[in-house]
Design a protein around this motif. Structure first.
Motif, PDB file in Angstrom:
ATOM      1  N   GLY A  19     163.492  -6.036  47.078  1.00 45.08           N
ATOM      2  CA  GLY A  19     163.420  -4.590  46.863  1.00 45.08           C
ATOM      3  C   GLY A  19     163.787  -4.206  45.445  1.00 45.08           C
ATOM      4  O   GLY A  19     163.132  -3.348  44.826  1.00 45.08           O
ATOM      5  N   GLU A  20     164.814  -4.833  44.894  1.00 48.11           N
ATOM      6  CA  GLU A  20     165.228  -4.546  43.519  1.00 48.11           C
ATOM      7  C   GLU A  20     164.152  -4.978  42.525  1.00 48.11           C
ATOM      8  O   GLU A  20     163.883  -4.276  41.547  1.00 48.11           O
TER       9      GLU A  20
ATOM     10  N   ARG B  73     160.908  -5.084  43.114  1.00 46.38           N
ATOM     11  CA  ARG B  73     159.830  -4.093  43.210  1.00 46.38           C
ATOM     12  C   ARG B  73     160.202  -2.804  42.488  1.00 46.38           C
ATOM     13  O   ARG B  73     159.389  -2.212  41.783  1.00 46.38           O
ATOM     14  N   ARG B  74     161.454  -2.368  42.668  1.00 46.82           N
ATOM     15  CA  ARG B  74     161.902  -1.133  42.020  1.00 46.82           C
ATOM     16  C   ARG B  74     161.883  -1.272  40.503  1.00 46.82           C
ATOM     17  O   ARG B  74     161.384  -0.401  39.789  1.00 46.82           O
ATOM     18  N   SER B  75     162.411  -2.381  39.997  1.00 46.65           N
ATOM     19  CA  SER B  75     162.475  -2.560  38.542  1.00 46.65           C
ATOM     20  C   SER B  75     161.078  -2.637  37.925  1.00 46.65           C
ATOM     21  O   SER B  75     160.861  -2.160  36.807  1.00 46.65           O
TER      22      SER B  75
ATOM     23  N   ARG C 194     158.326  -1.184  39.339  1.00 44.95           N
ATOM     24  CA  ARG C 194     157.719   0.137  39.521  1.00 44.95           C
ATOM     25  C   ARG C 194     158.119   1.074  38.397  1.00 44.95           C
ATOM     26  O   ARG C 194     157.310   1.862  37.904  1.00 44.95           O
ATOM     27  N   VAL C 195     159.380   0.988  37.942  1.00 44.39           N
ATOM     28  CA  VAL C 195     159.855   1.808  36.829  1.00 44.39           C
ATOM     29  C   VAL C 195     159.023   1.539  35.575  1.00 44.39           C
ATOM     30  O   VAL C 195     158.814   2.426  34.749  1.00 44.39           O
TER      31      VAL C 195
ATOM     32  N   ASN D 134     153.099  -1.823  40.180  1.00 41.25           N
ATOM     33  CA  ASN D 134     153.301  -1.782  41.624  1.00 41.25           C
ATOM     34  C   ASN D 134     153.002  -3.150  42.215  1.00 41.25           C
ATOM     35  O   ASN D 134     151.920  -3.695  42.006  1.00 41.25           O
TER      36      ASN D 134
END
Length: 76
Positions: free
Chosen positions: A23-24, A26-28, A30-31, A35
């Motif tokens: 999850g981290e 993917r988040r990093s 996405r920022v 994607n």
């Protein structure tokens, strides 16, 4: 039959901490405007967890490698 065969192969355990890292990751990404699907992030995170080089032709892993410590060997 296939299940028995797969049991012979080593596998990477994926405890909750691994999925938190997925999850981290993917988040990093996405920022940064990238994607990544959960399955692709999972594969990349497994390689990162194992400090292994990932062999792939998929361009998404080149994007991930450009923004992380993922080592990638591109198959031709």
């Amino acid at each position: 039959m296939v299940g028995e065969l797969l049991q012979e192969f080593p596998h990477h355990p994926t405890p909750l901490a691994h999925w938190m890292l997925v999850g981290e990751l993917r988040r990093s990404l996405r920022v940064k405007g990238i994607n990544v699907t959960i399955p692709d992030a999972h594969v990349a995170q497994c390689a990162l967890d194992l400090d292994a080089t990932l062999l792939s032709r998929d361009h998404i892993f080149a994007l991930i490698a450009a923004h992380t410590s993922l080592r990638l060997a591109v198959l031709r």
